[in-house]
Structure formats: structure tokens, C-alpha cells
Design an enzyme around this catalytic site. Structure first.
Site, short mmCIF file in Angstrom:
data_model
loop_
_atom_site.label_atom_id
_atom_site.label_comp_id
_atom_site.label_asym_id
_atom_site.label_seq_id
_atom_site.Cartn_x
_atom_site.Cartn_y
_atom_site.Cartn_z
N SER A 144 0.85 -1.19 0.00
CA SER A 144 0.00 0.00 0.00
C SER A 144 0.88 1.23 0.00
CB SER A 144 -0.89 0.00 1.25
OG SER A 144 -1.54 1.24 1.44
N TYR A 157 -2.71 -0.90 10.49
CA TYR A 157 -2.56 -1.23 9.07
C TYR A 157 -1.22 -0.70 8.54
CZ TYR A 157 -3.76 -1.68 4.12
OH TYR A 157 -3.78 -2.02 2.79
#
Length: 290
Positions: A144, A157
Site C-alpha cells: 500500500s 494497518y
């Protein structure tokens, strides 16, 4: 949808690919696209109902819960009964635990890492011996933009994706003597059920009424429950294109930057001092509302 694959041959298109997290979003799109391109796709999902749905679409599908070592081993045993080896492994299955780090318990952080990091690591180690023996293979990690920059209220995350990038960067060095290639795909906003799943994790682990960040959470909940797409959101096909290249190119890229925010932050982090980058990221996070 048809894709031009650089230096592709029929040999590539008959090889077996394992993909995790195929119930919806990126995983399902990649599975469908690669199957259409001619790859043999083993599409896995955490829940049995999603496995049955994948089977109705013509996939060889198995239940695989990345948070469970027993589930991972059972799935791999079943898959290796169907194929002698895998050419490709695409790590996609993951979720995002949101919330201020002060409100994140050890249990919540452990759950995030069980799925997003430990499961990926175990699965890689089960596949690698066969790839090394055949001296060929591609392992693709869906990281990401939050794997190289941090944003507020996304700490678990963030940490899981930073951890994956560290593991991949190390493993790439350790496999330098082989022809197994590793790639990191770093998307920004992509059309998926990510926000829905993030809201479920938030509701499970965060006591918003007794938090110092109640106001922030009110904005966050609106964002997570909204069906409006974030700015610069791309369809999952943007990730599929990267997967096709990473599987079929003679030399896969180490990093694939997907969406404008990823490319922008990758540039800014190289040229700006940390204090200024922090201000930009704080504002971009919108107090959890973006």
C-alpha cells in the site's frame, strides 16, 4: 478484458497461480483477469460461502484463513495435491484496523498482524521450497501507499504494511542467487470492500464512547460507511495490470506504484524534510475523516 503481456509466451499462460483474498475487490478482479488470460488460478477465500461462490465461477477454490496456521497448511496440502508446483503466489488477503493507537489493544494489533503479516509469511515459506527447486517463480505482495508513509488513525494497518515491505526487502536479498522474483504493488485508493471491512474491525475493537478521539471517530465512521469514492480512486483493474506484468515480464519490477496519491507521496518523501512531510500527511488524513 485483454492484456498485452511483455515478453509473454504460452509457457507463462499455462502456469499455476495462487491468490489469497478472492471473495471480492482486488482479489476477485485479479483472479478473474488471470483466469481469462489463460493462467490456472487457485482462488482462495476465508469464508466457505465465498469459496462456493468462486467454484460456481469455474475457479479451483479453497478455504484459506490467513489468521489460522491450520487453515493455511490444509489449503496448501489440497492445492499441492492438484499441482506439482506453483509459478505465482499473489498475497492479497488483508484488512485494515483503524483507530488511534492509544485505543488499539494488544489483541487488536495481534489480530491485524496474524492476517496481514504472519499469514503471508507462513504461506510464502510453504511455497518457496518448490519455487527454489524449479528455480522459477513470482511472489507478488499487495502492499500500500501506507507501506512507506504513515497516516493518522491507521496505525495497525500502517505497521503491518511497513512490516511486509521489510520482510520482502530482506527476502529479495536472500533469494538473489535464485530466479524467484518478488514484487511489491503499492496502491492508493482502489474500488473494493476495504472500508466496509475496516468499519467491522473498528466496531469490534474500539470503544469510541470512552476515547479522547470521539470527535475524530464520528468523522471516521461517516467516511467508512459512505459509498462515495475517495479522490483519485481507481478500479481494481489497475492492480490487475500490474500483476500481469509482474508475472509475465522477463524482469518484474520491484515496486509498482498505483494511483496518483501513491506516486505523489513516493516523490515527496524523497525530497521533503520529515517535519514537512508530517504536516502534509496529518492534513491528508483529515483527522480520520479522509
Amino acid at each position: 478484458m485483454k492484456f498485452k503481456t511483455p515478453e509473454a509466451t504460452q509457457a507463462f499462460l499455462t502456469r499455476s497461480i495462487l491468490i489469497t483474498g478472492c471473495s471480492s475487490g482486488i482479489g476477485l478482479c485479479v483472479a478473474q483477469g488471470l483466469k481469462q488470460a489463460g493462467y490456472r488460478v487457485f482462488a482462495t477465500a476465508r469464508q466457505s460461502k465465498d469459496v462456493e461462490n468462486l467454484k460456481t465461477q469455474g475457479f479451483e477454490s479453497y478455504q484459506l484463513d490467513l489468521a489460522s496456521s491450520a487453515s493455511i497448511k490444509a489449503a496448501m496440502h489440497a492445492i499441492f495435491e492438484q499441482t506439482e508446483s506453483l509459478y505465482g503466489l499473489i498475497h492479497n488477503g488483508a484488512y485494515g484496523q483503524v483507530g488511534a493507537l492509544e485505543d488499539i489493544s494488544r489483541e487488536a494489533l495481534e489480530e491485524q498482524f496474524q492476517t496481514n503479516v504472519f499469514g503471508w509469511h507462513e504461506l510464502t515459506n510453504l511455497v518457496l521450497p518448490k519455487m527454489k527447486r524449479q528455480n522459477a517463480g513470482r511472489i507478488i505482495y499487495l502492499s500500500s501507499v501506507l507501506g512507506f508513509v504513515a497516516m493518522p488513525f491507521r496505525g495497525p494497518y500502517n505497521a503491518s504494511k511497513f512490516a511486509i515491505e521489510g520482510l520482502v526487502n530482506t527476502l529479495r536479498l536472500e533469494l538473489a542467487h535464485t530466479k524467484v522474483q518478488l514484487s511489491l504493488i503499492q496502491p492508493g485508493p482502489i474500488e473494493s470492500d476495504f472500508r466496509l471491512n475496516a468499519y467491522k474491525a473498528f466496531s469490534k475493537h474500539i470503544d469510541k464512547q470512552n476515547s479522547d478521539y470521539r470527535v475524530n471517530y464520528e468523522k471516521m465512521i461517516v467516511r467508512l460507511q459512505s459509498k462515495d469514492l475517495a479522490d483519485f480512486t481507481l478500479p481494481a483493474e489497475a492492480v490487475l495490470k500490474c500483476c500481469v506484468h509482474a508475472l509475465s515480464a522477463k524482469h518484474a519490477k520491484i515496486h509498482y506504484l498505483v494511483t496518483f496519491p501513491t506516486k505523489l507521496f513516493a516523490f515527496l518523501i524523497r525530497i521533503l524534510p520529515t517535519w514537512l512531510m508530517d504536516k502534509i500527511l496529518y492534513k491528508a488524513g483529515g483527522g480520520g475523516g479522509r
